[in-house]
Design an enzyme around this catalytic site. Structure first.
Site, short mmCIF file in Angstrom:
data_model
loop_
_atom_site.label_atom_id
_atom_site.label_comp_id
_atom_site.label_asym_id
_atom_site.label_seq_id
_atom_site.Cartn_x
_atom_site.Cartn_y
_atom_site.Cartn_z
N GLY A 155 0.80 -1.21 0.00
CA GLY A 155 0.00 0.00 0.00
C GLY A 155 0.84 1.27 0.00
O GLY A 155 2.07 1.22 0.01
N TYR A 159 -15.59 4.73 9.23
CA TYR A 159 -14.14 4.53 9.11
C TYR A 159 -13.45 4.87 10.43
O TYR A 159 -12.67 4.08 10.96
CB TYR A 159 -13.59 5.38 7.97
CG TYR A 159 -12.08 5.52 8.00
CD1 TYR A 159 -11.25 4.41 7.80
CD2 TYR A 159 -11.48 6.76 8.22
CE1 TYR A 159 -9.87 4.54 7.83
CE2 TYR A 159 -10.10 6.89 8.25
CZ TYR A 159 -9.30 5.79 8.06
OH TYR A 159 -7.94 5.91 8.09
#
Length: 308
Positions: free
Chosen positions: A11, A133
């Site tokens: 990532g 989130y």
């Protein structure tokens, strides 16, 4: 030789960490990924407890840097179970494995655990996430804290850096608004602290060195660039650097995202500053470096012409 396990190694932040840590020949890096893996990245499904336990038992890392996450607020809102599986449940599995095998865990969290009403936020400030989130990352934080193993949590703001595709970063993807010259509405409401992944990786490397030297790093830490700006203000800087027009961008002073965001979740970074770890990369410089290091952006925007 210290063995350092990095989750989410493929990532945005994970790659910057692998690049930074790789400069030290006294460290063995165990890079893990799931959807993107290859010769130097081992495939590991963090949502499977047995896989996590077996992997940690096999490799016996001294340090685990847990970067893997569902980081997109809008996606988290649409699929909360998937966000919870990676941001909280996977953290539980890693925390248990780290505790069992004596590894030190650093959990990467977010400024979105705060509601944005009383910035800047100290490390001990009350949390109150306004979207799923933030809630899922806070659940992960609580898992790490409850382990009582001297683990650490590092909260970060919005990130940018070397990308394989622009949409990896909520900052880098803004470049599309410059290339598309049609009139567009841009968020000029939410105040953010765009921070370089290379800067974060350097900070984490210093934290590791302190930990290895006997510093009892535990609890919550914040790291952030010092400049604050809205997405509209970021685009004005990008446009100036690239010599691209910004007159087609219309600033909007009300929320524009589908999932609710905090208005201003600026982080106070006192604990790391006291350890002589702080951000020293201005946005103009960090963004220019990120462009030059990202082939997809360099080819697309002719970065050789970026202004000083």
């Amino acid at each position: 030789m210290a063995k350092i396990m990095v989750t989410g190694a493929s990532g945005l932040l994970g790659r910057a960490l692998i690049k930074q840590l790789g400069q030290n020949s006294q460290q063995q890096i165990i890079a893990c990924g799931y959807s993107r893996f290859g010769p130097n990245i081992e495939r590991l499904d963090l949502t499977q407890a047995a896989q996590v336990s077996s992997f940690v038992a096999k490799h016996k890392p001294d340090i685990i840097l847990h970067c893997a996450a569902e980081r997109r607020p809008d996606v988290s809102e649409q699929d909360p179970q998937a966000a919870l599986a990676l941001n909280s449940e996977a953290t539980q599995f890693l925390t248990q494995a780290a505790s069992q095998h004596g590894a030190w865990l650093l959990y990467i969290s977010t400024d979105y655990v705060f509601d944005g009403s009383q910035s800047p936020y100290r490390e001990d400030a009350e949390t109150n996430p306004v979207n799923f989130y933030g809630q899922s990352k806070l659940k992960g934080e609580l898992v790490v804290s409850d382990a009582q193993q001297g683990f650490a949590i590092l909260r970060l703001p919005i990130l940018y850096g070397e990308v394989e595709s622009l949409n990896e970063s909520a900052v880098m993807v803004l470049l599309n608004h410059l290339v598309d010259t049609a009139e567009q509405s841009i968020d000029n409401w939410a105040i953010r602290s765009p921070t370089s992944t290379a800067d974060v990786a350097a900070a984490i490397t210093k934290m590791i060195a302190l930990k290895q030297a006997g510093e009892p790093l535990a609890g919550h830490y914040h790291f952030s660039a010092k400049e604050t700006m809205t997405k509209y203000q970021m685009l004005l800087v990008m446009g100036e650097l690239l010599g691209l027009a910004t007159g087609h961008l219309i600033p909007v002073t009300s929320p524009t995202d589908s999932a609710k965001r905090p208005k201003d979740s600026t982080l106070s970074c006192e604990r790391l500053v006291s350890l002589e770890i702080e951000s020293k990369v201005p946005f103009r410089i960090g963004f220019k470096r990120a462009l030059q290091d990202s082939p997809c952006a360099a080819a697309y925007l002719k970065v050789d012409n970026v202004r000083s």
